[in-house]
Structure formats: structure tokens, C-alpha cells
Design a protein around this motif. Structure first.
Motif, PDB file in Angstrom:
ATOM      1  N   ASP A   1      -6.482   6.020 -11.938  1.00 59.33           N
ATOM      2  CA  ASP A   1      -6.571   6.758 -10.691  1.00 59.33           C
ATOM      3  C   ASP A   1      -5.462   7.449  -9.575  1.00 59.33           C
ATOM      4  O   ASP A   1      -5.160   6.406  -8.828  1.00 59.33           O
ATOM      5  N   THR A   2      -5.055   8.258  -8.746  1.00 58.43           N
ATOM      6  CA  THR A   2      -4.875   8.138  -7.644  1.00 58.43           C
ATOM      7  C   THR A   2      -5.520   7.963  -7.149  1.00 58.43           C
ATOM      8  O   THR A   2      -6.985   8.905  -7.032  1.00 58.43           O
ATOM      9  N   VAL A   3      -5.268   7.187  -5.199  1.00 56.88           N
ATOM     10  CA  VAL A   3      -7.343   7.084  -5.061  1.00 56.88           C
ATOM     11  C   VAL A   3      -7.468   6.707  -3.480  1.00 56.88           C
ATOM     12  O   VAL A   3      -6.024   6.174  -3.066  1.00 56.88           O
ATOM     13  N   PHE A   4      -7.217   7.427  -2.245  1.00 53.77           N
ATOM     14  CA  PHE A   4      -7.555   7.182  -1.045  1.00 53.77           C
ATOM     15  C   PHE A   4      -8.676   6.283  -1.403  1.00 53.77           C
ATOM     16  O   PHE A   4      -9.973   7.303  -0.935  1.00 53.77           O
TER      17      PHE A   4
ATOM     18  N   GLY B   1      -3.861  -5.022  -1.648  1.00 51.42           N
ATOM     19  CA  GLY B   1      -2.946  -5.724  -3.456  1.00 51.42           C
ATOM     20  C   GLY B   1      -3.205  -5.273  -4.350  1.00 51.42           C
ATOM     21  O   GLY B   1      -2.470  -5.676  -5.350  1.00 51.42           O
ATOM     22  N   LYS B   2      -3.781  -4.394  -4.799  1.00 48.93           N
ATOM     23  CA  LYS B   2      -3.959  -3.239  -5.188  1.00 48.93           C
ATOM     24  C   LYS B   2      -2.791  -1.837  -5.938  1.00 48.93           C
ATOM     25  O   LYS B   2      -2.785  -1.600  -6.690  1.00 48.93           O
ATOM     26  N   ASN B   3      -2.221  -1.747  -4.649  1.00 50.08           N
ATOM     27  CA  ASN B   3      -0.951  -1.214  -4.503  1.00 50.08           C
ATOM     28  C   ASN B   3      -1.904   0.380  -4.320  1.00 50.08           C
ATOM     29  O   ASN B   3      -1.364   1.324  -5.054  1.00 50.08           O
ATOM     30  N   ASP B   4      -2.943   0.435  -3.314  1.00 53.23           N
ATOM     31  CA  ASP B   4      -3.355   1.626  -3.747  1.00 53.23           C
ATOM     32  C   ASP B   4      -3.201   2.357  -2.869  1.00 53.23           C
ATOM     33  O   ASP B   4      -2.302   1.863  -1.595  1.00 53.23           O
TER      34      ASP B   4
ATOM     35  N   ALA C   1     -12.778  -3.869   8.331  1.00 52.46           N
ATOM     36  CA  ALA C   1     -11.725  -3.037   8.151  1.00 52.46           C
ATOM     37  C   ALA C   1     -10.533  -3.833   7.121  1.00 52.46           C
ATOM     38  O   ALA C   1      -9.761  -3.635   5.966  1.00 52.46           O
ATOM     39  N   ARG C   2     -10.141  -4.137   7.812  1.00 48.55           N
ATOM     40  CA  ARG C   2      -9.077  -5.265   7.092  1.00 48.55           C
ATOM     41  C   ARG C   2      -9.409  -6.039   6.481  1.00 48.55           C
ATOM     42  O   ARG C   2      -8.030  -6.037   5.468  1.00 48.55           O
ATOM     43  N   ARG C   3     -10.497  -6.809   5.873  1.00 56.82           N
ATOM     44  CA  ARG C   3     -10.305  -7.099   4.647  1.00 56.82           C
ATOM     45  C   ARG C   3      -9.933  -5.730   3.446  1.00 56.82           C
ATOM     46  O   ARG C   3      -9.738  -6.170   2.294  1.00 56.82           O
ATOM     47  N   MET C   4     -11.018  -4.555   3.488  1.00 58.58           N
ATOM     48  CA  MET C   4     -10.675  -3.503   2.487  1.00 58.58           C
ATOM     49  C   MET C   4      -9.058  -3.301   2.276  1.00 58.58           C
ATOM     50  O   MET C   4      -8.640  -3.199   0.997  1.00 58.58           O
ATOM     51  N   LEU C   5      -8.594  -2.878   4.042  1.00 57.79           N
ATOM     52  CA  LEU C   5      -7.565  -2.691   3.828  1.00 57.79           C
ATOM     53  C   LEU C   5      -6.441  -4.028   3.261  1.00 57.79           C
ATOM     54  O   LEU C   5      -5.302  -3.833   2.440  1.00 57.79           O
TER      55      LEU C   5
ATOM     56  N   MET D   1       0.882  -1.049  -0.186  1.00 59.84           N
ATOM     57  CA  MET D   1       0.151  -0.148   0.401  1.00 59.84           C
ATOM     58  C   MET D   1       0.377   1.148   0.083  1.00 59.84           C
ATOM     59  O   MET D   1       2.111   0.708   0.853  1.00 59.84           O
ATOM     60  N   THR D   2       0.545   2.470  -0.960  1.00 58.77           N
ATOM     61  CA  THR D   2       1.189   3.311  -1.555  1.00 58.77           C
ATOM     62  C   THR D   2       0.787   4.217   0.306  1.00 58.77           C
ATOM     63  O   THR D   2       1.934   4.438   1.225  1.00 58.77           O
ATOM     64  N   ARG D   3       0.110   4.205   0.816  1.00 57.48           N
ATOM     65  CA  ARG D   3      -0.415   5.701   1.481  1.00 57.48           C
ATOM     66  C   ARG D   3      -1.482   5.470   1.971  1.00 57.48           C
ATOM     67  O   ARG D   3      -2.468   5.726   2.317  1.00 57.48           O
ATOM     68  N   VAL D   4      -1.456   5.960   3.639  1.00 52.21           N
ATOM     69  CA  VAL D   4      -2.776   6.073   5.080  1.00 52.21           C
ATOM     70  C   VAL D   4      -2.557   7.238   4.947  1.00 52.21           C
ATOM     71  O   VAL D   4      -1.829   7.355   5.739  1.00 52.21           O
ATOM     72  N   SER D   5      -3.776   7.447   5.156  1.00 51.56           N
ATOM     73  CA  SER D   5      -3.822   8.722   5.723  1.00 51.56           C
ATOM     74  C   SER D   5      -5.338   8.795   7.271  1.00 51.56           C
ATOM     75  O   SER D   5      -6.106   7.544   6.772  1.00 51.56           O
ATOM     76  N   VAL D   6      -4.917   9.143   7.820  1.00 53.85           N
ATOM     77  CA  VAL D   6      -5.733   9.123   9.366  1.00 53.85           C
ATOM     78  C   VAL D   6      -7.267  10.492   8.995  1.00 53.85           C
ATOM     79  O   VAL D   6      -6.127  11.383   9.279  1.00 53.85           O
ATOM     80  N   GLU D   7      -8.227  10.468   9.233  1.00 52.90           N
ATOM     81  CA  GLU D   7      -9.129  11.840   8.910  1.00 52.90           C
ATOM     82  C   GLU D   7      -9.397  11.827  10.824  1.00 52.90           C
ATOM     83  O   GLU D   7      -9.765  11.203  11.136  1.00 52.90           O
ATOM     84  N   LEU D   8      -8.780  13.227  11.004  1.00 53.79           N
ATOM     85  CA  LEU D   8      -9.080  13.439  12.156  1.00 53.79           C
ATOM     86  C   LEU D   8     -10.243  15.317  12.256  1.00 53.79           C
ATOM     87  O   LEU D   8      -9.962  16.208  11.671  1.00 53.79           O
TER      88      LEU D   8
END
Length: 250
Positions: free
Chosen positions: A173-176, A223-226, A214-218, A1-8
Motif C-alpha cells: 500500500d501507499t502509506v504515510f 530506507g523503505k522508500n515510503d 523522529a530521525r530514527r523513524m524517518l 523518501m517519496t513524500r513528507v507531509s506536515v499536519e497543521l
């Protein structure tokens, strides 16, 4: 996975910085945050982003409400050298009787203004797979892309097949991809009424079920390197993030 952001959520400067420290403690590998702009709080998203970036090593992406920007008015955050990215959202209308001033801007119009007037900023846009027919949303995505959006943050998704469909639609596209817990029937009804979400029949609204989903989503996203972003609403922040640490790290 390239990046993970946390919404605060920026409830106050003190509460926000406490949450930032929690993210640093629990997920030290995460270096991106995104901050919504909510009318019920005094702290604006771009002020919150500036506050955090001056005190912690994060890229903070403030949400900018398109409907709040008057014609010809300065663009929020454009003059902040500490900011590198923004996320343009349409913006919910103010509640009845409010004196909050809004304007008939589209997201694409405001994205185009940022790209023209603040080219140093990366501008992200929103993808929402639930609010209308897919062809209409994808037409809007094309307008945002043409206006200069560099990528998209999605509304949270709650169904793996839906995630895979959307990944195909936005494959170039670049997608979060958004992930959020929905606990109990009251929260589920809110998402159904306000966000038009269609939950799968077997959706598990317990905390354990949300963590498992959430773990399944991640796992699919990795796996898609998204990219992904976590919207940890109505849960203990440290516990929820800690339950996902190994899959984010792995």
C-alpha cells in the motif's frame, strides 16, 4: 523518501497561514500538508485546505469526518476544484451535551461515496495499529481498500519494531507513516488513555529524545522508500521541523 507531509491544526485562518509560511521557510522541499477537522475550532478542514491552496504551492489534504456526513448530503470538498485529495477519518463523537449532529457512517461507506460521486479526488484512509487487535484493524483496512482508498495515513507510531511490523502488513500500500512528539508524562498518559498507545519502556519524553526518535523513524521510512507525515504537537514548529531538515532533505 517519496513524500513528507506536515499536519497543521486550523486554529484560525491567520494562525494557519502563519504555520504554512513557517513550513515554507524551514522545509522548502515539502509540498504536502494535511489538515485535521477539529470540533473545537470554527475553521473546517476543507475550508482551510482551500484557503491554503489558493495562497501557497501545496497539496493540502483535509481530514473528513465520516460521522458528520448526513445521508444524501453533499460531500465536503467534492466541489472544490483546488482540492485533489482527502483523508476520510471515522471522527470522534461530540462531547456530552453538544448539539453537534453525527450519523452512523463507517469510513468505508464514506470512502465509497467519494469514489462514486467525486472520482477526481484521491481518497486516503486511516490505519491505527493501537486501537484494537491487529487482525481486526487489517480487516477494516481491507474494507477501506475495497471501497476505493488509494492509501493510508497511520496514527503516529512510537516504537521502531512496531513500525517494521506495520510496514510488512501494509507493504503493498501507499502509506504515510505518522510521527509525533509526546513530551512529558501528562501527554504520554493522554496518548495511553485515549489512543491506547503502548510506549516502549525506554521511550524518551524530552524534546531531544523525541527529535532523535523522529530521525530514527524517518531513516527507516526513507530506507523503505515510503512516505511520512509529521504531527508537531506542543512544540515550536520551526525548531522541531528545523531539527529534521537534513534527514528529510537527504
Amino acid at each position: 523518501m517519496t513524500r513528507v507531509s506536515v499536519e497543521l491544526v486550523p486554529r484560525s485562518p491567520e494562525a494557519l497561514l502563519t504555520d504554512v509560511q513557517t513550513v515554507r521557510d524551514v522545509l522548502p522541499q515539502v509540498r504536502t500538508l494535511n489538515v485535521p477537522d477539529l470540533m473545537r475550532f470554527d475553521l473546517r478542514s476543507y475550508d482551510a485546505a482551500s484557503l491554503v491552496t489558493k495562497q501557497a504551492p501545496f497539496e493540502v489534504i483535509p481530514h473528513i469526518r465520516a460521522v458528520d456526513i448526513a445521508p444524501g448530503a453533499p460531500l465536503p470538498g467534492a466541489d472544490r476544484p483546488e482540492l485533489t485529495s482527502i483523508l476520510v477519518v471515522a471522527g470522534d463523537p461530540p462531547p456530552a451535551g453538544s448539539d453537534w449532529k453525527v450519523y452512523p457512517n463507517t469510513s468505508a461507506q464514506i470512502i465509497e461515496r467519494y469514489r462514486r460521486e467525486a472520482p477526481h479526488l484521491k481518497v486516503y484512509a486511516v490505519f491505527d495499529p493501537y486501537r484494537r487487535a491487529p487482525y481486526q484493524e487489517l480487516e477494516d483496512i481491507a474494507r477501506k481498500r475495497d471501497a476505493g482508498a488509494c492509501g493510508f495515513f497511520t496514527q503516529p507510531l512510537f516504537d521502531i519494531p512496531m513500525l517494521e511490523y506495520c510496514m510488512d502488513w501494509l507493504r503493498d500500500d501507499t502509506v504515510f507513516w505518522g510521527i509525533s512528539p509526546v513530551l512529558g508524562d501528562k501527554s504520554r498518559r493522554y496518548w495511553e488513555r485515549v489512543n491506547h498507545v503502548v510506549f516502549p519502556r525506554d521511550y524518551d519524553g524530552t524534546l531531544e529524545g523525541n527529535i532523535a526518535f523522529a530521525r530514527r523513524m524517518l531513516d527507516v521510512i526513507r530506507g523503505k522508500n515510503d512516505n511520512a507525515y509529521l504531527m508537531p504537537l506542543k512544540v515550536d514548529l520551526a525548531s522541531y521541523l528545523g531539527a529534521l531538515d537534513d534527514i528529510i532533505t537527504g
